[in-house]
Scaffold this active site. Structure first.
Site, mmCIF file in Angstrom:
data_model
loop_
_atom_site.group_PDB
_atom_site.id
_atom_site.type_symbol
_atom_site.label_atom_id
_atom_site.label_comp_id
_atom_site.label_asym_id
_atom_site.label_seq_id
_atom_site.Cartn_x
_atom_site.Cartn_y
_atom_site.Cartn_z
ATOM 1 N N LYS A 114 0.835 -1.220 0.000
ATOM 2 C CA LYS A 114 0.000 0.000 0.000
ATOM 3 C C LYS A 114 0.862 1.259 0.000
ATOM 4 O O LYS A 114 0.477 2.262 -0.598
ATOM 5 C CB LYS A 114 -0.956 -0.004 1.189
ATOM 6 N N LYS A 206 -5.146 -9.445 -6.559
ATOM 7 C CA LYS A 206 -6.364 -9.797 -5.829
ATOM 8 C C LYS A 206 -7.475 -8.796 -6.171
ATOM 9 O O LYS A 206 -7.190 -7.644 -6.520
ATOM 10 C CB LYS A 206 -6.101 -9.865 -4.313
ATOM 11 N N LYS A 209 -11.097 -3.432 -3.128
ATOM 12 C CA LYS A 209 -11.945 -2.238 -3.150
ATOM 13 C C LYS A 209 -11.212 -1.059 -3.757
ATOM 14 O O LYS A 209 -11.768 -0.265 -4.475
ATOM 15 C CB LYS A 209 -12.326 -1.824 -1.719
HETATM 16 N N1 AQP Z 1 -9.837 -10.721 -3.080
HETATM 17 C C1 AQP Z 1 -10.167 -11.238 -1.894
HETATM 18 N N2 AQP Z 1 -10.356 -12.567 -1.764
HETATM 19 C C2 AQP Z 1 -10.704 -13.125 -0.579
HETATM 20 N N3 AQP Z 1 -10.890 -12.390 0.540
HETATM 21 C C3 AQP Z 1 -10.702 -11.065 0.445
HETATM 22 N N4 AQP Z 1 -10.812 -10.062 1.335
HETATM 23 C C4 AQP Z 1 -10.551 -8.880 0.761
HETATM 24 N N5 AQP Z 1 -10.257 -9.065 -0.535
HETATM 25 C C5 AQP Z 1 -10.348 -10.417 -0.757
HETATM 26 C C6 AQP Z 1 -11.177 -10.280 2.734
HETATM 27 O O1 AQP Z 1 -12.217 -9.371 3.055
HETATM 28 C C7 AQP Z 1 -12.068 -9.009 4.418
HETATM 29 C C8 AQP Z 1 -12.161 -7.527 4.558
HETATM 30 O O2 AQP Z 1 -11.095 -6.879 3.983
HETATM 31 P P1 AQP Z 1 -10.857 -5.348 4.336
HETATM 32 O O3 AQP Z 1 -11.900 -4.530 3.753
HETATM 33 O O4 AQP Z 1 -10.691 -5.142 5.764
HETATM 34 O O5 AQP Z 1 -9.465 -5.074 3.699
HETATM 35 P P2 AQP Z 1 -8.753 -5.664 2.487
HETATM 36 O O6 AQP Z 1 -8.364 -7.061 2.699
HETATM 37 O O7 AQP Z 1 -7.612 -4.749 2.234
HETATM 38 O O8 AQP Z 1 -9.858 -5.585 1.368
HETATM 39 P P3 AQP Z 1 -9.841 -4.806 0.046
HETATM 40 O O9 AQP Z 1 -11.085 -5.056 -0.643
HETATM 41 O O10 AQP Z 1 -8.593 -5.131 -0.704
HETATM 42 O O11 AQP Z 1 -9.850 -3.300 0.527
HETATM 43 P P4 AQP Z 1 -8.842 -2.136 0.237
HETATM 44 O O12 AQP Z 1 -8.667 -2.126 -1.231
HETATM 45 O O13 AQP Z 1 -9.543 -0.903 0.754
HETATM 46 O O14 AQP Z 1 -7.590 -2.434 0.978
HETATM 47 C C9 AQP Z 1 -10.759 -9.599 4.930
HETATM 48 O O15 AQP Z 1 -11.052 -10.785 5.640
HETATM 49 C C10 AQP Z 1 -10.027 -9.916 3.665
HETATM 50 O O16 AQP Z 1 -9.132 -10.991 3.827
#
Ligand code: AQP
Length: 344
Positions: A114, A206, A209
């Site tokens: 990040k 992956k 968001k």
């Molecule tokens: N691609 C993914 N596959 C499986 N699990 C996923 N998670 C996120 N992306 C995937 C799981 O969703 C939960 C919440 O995640 P988060 O919102 O706290 O943060 P993150 O993992 O960083 O999710 P994002 O979507 O990638 O958000 P941004 O882009 O804002 O950082 C966790 O259990 C995560 O493992």
């Protein structure tokens, strides 16, 4: 000491929810309500480690709670709340900032990804994120945390923080008549066929968001049926037919991703899906996947819209959950303050 089995997990209200959040986390939270004491959180304090527009943060907080409810979390059986309403998360996070070592934090791959080449310009909060995550979990002495694969390293750090706290303060813990293993060594629960859902346009990335290289890369939970079908149709694949066995998915990340999504949406294994579709091409598999995705996500999106249309009810549910979470959190903090030597 044996800890009561307790589940904690959270999601950031930092963008529109996607299929990865659903299959890697939310969908797996639901059955755990039958076997564990569960606490699920909207981690809004994590969301602000990067800039959030205040109106959007509010909207996403309500939408994420709506997704929890629409997926089947029951606010009577399970505690549902948003993190910022329980100030003890911030209090314990500060203590853990003083327990965790810079070297530990510096090794976090999510921080490196990040921050990229511009670490100097990131918030201190983004760097310290894993200490807040450890606080979220250990405030409730949670024994199990269902998450996607990307969170495994943060869970390992949570165990390191728990272990170091238990060691550093062992004399004080004993002097207060508390168990030597004061904080549990929490287990990640990373199970199922879709623990790392990948971008539909790039099997190396992956689904996320915040990082989407193309409009077609991510299926959002609020996408309508036509959009879901279009994204699946355009998903990157390869010219080969699907293999009959899982080993044949090696070196085929896009095929592996689509089969994993199918399996997770239908509560099957990848092997089982391949026993049905092995030998068939994507021309046959993609329409079947699109129908399945629409049949699961369509009703859920309708339920989410219904909940979102009544924000007062969502706020009531979050407030009630925060009161119940706060009572547990305060019990832990009352002990932790004594262990540390804070005078009250
Ligand atoms: N691609 C993914 N596959 C499986 N699990 C996923 N998670 C996120 N992306 C995937 C799981 O969703 C939960 C919440 O995640 P988060 O919102 O706290 O943060 P993150 O993992 O960083 O999710 P994002 O979507 O990638 O958000 P941004 O882009 O804002 O950082 C966790 O259990 C995560 O493992």
């Amino acid at each position: 000491m044996t800890f009561t089995p307790r589940v904690f997990s959270g999601i950031k209200p930092s963008g529109d929810l996607h299929l990865g959040n659903y299959l890697g986390a939310i969908r797996r939270f639901v059955p755990m309500q039958d076997t564990h004491d569960c606490i699920y959180c909207v981690v809004d304090m994590h969301a602000i480690t990067v800039w959030q527009d205040p109106a959007e943060l509010r909207r996403w907080t309500l939408e994420l709670t709506a997704a929890y409810l629409a997926a089947g979390l029951d606010p009577k059986r399970t505690i549902l709340f948003n993190q910022s309403q329980v100030y003890q998360h911030a209090e314990l996070a500060w203590i853990f900032n003083c327990v965790a070592r810079m070297g530990w934090m510096n090794r976090m791959t999510q921080w490196k990804d990040k921050a990229g080449k511009n670490a100097e310009a990131q918030s201190v909060g983004l760097f310290a994120y894993p200490a807040l995550m450890a606080a979220d979990i250990l405030l409730y002495k949670a024994t199990h945390v269902p998450v996607g694969e990307d969170q495994k390293q943060h869970l390992e750090l949570t165990r390191d923080i728990a272990q170091k706290f238990n060691n550093d303060f062992s004399a004080s813990i004993a002097a207060h008549g508390l168990d030597a293993d004061y904080f549990p060594l929490t287990e990640p629960v990373i199970t199922g066929a879709a623990t790392r859902v990948r971008s539909l346009r790039d099997g190396a990335k992956k689904m996320s968001k915040s990082e989407s290289s193309s409009d077609m890369a991510t299926i959002y939970l609020m996408d309508d049926a036509d959009m879901i079908a279009k994204k699946i149709k355009k998903a990157k694949s390869d010219p080969e037919p699907l293999p009959s066995e899982e080993v044949g998915l090696k070196e085929r990340p896009e095929a592996d991703n689509l089969v994993g999504i199918f399996a997770a949406l239908s509560d099957r294994t990848k092997a089982d899906v391949l026993s049905e579709f092995g030998g068939q091409g994507f021309g046959a598999f993609k329409p079947a996947l699109a129908d399945l995705a629409v049949s699961v996500l369509g009703p859920m999106a309708a339920e989410m819209r219904r909940y979102v249309s009544d924000p007062a009810e969502i706020e009531r549910i979050l407030g009630d959950g925060a009161t119940r979470a706060g009572a547990i959190a305060e019990q832990t903090m009352a002990e932790v303050r004594k262990i540390i030597g804070f005078v009250r």
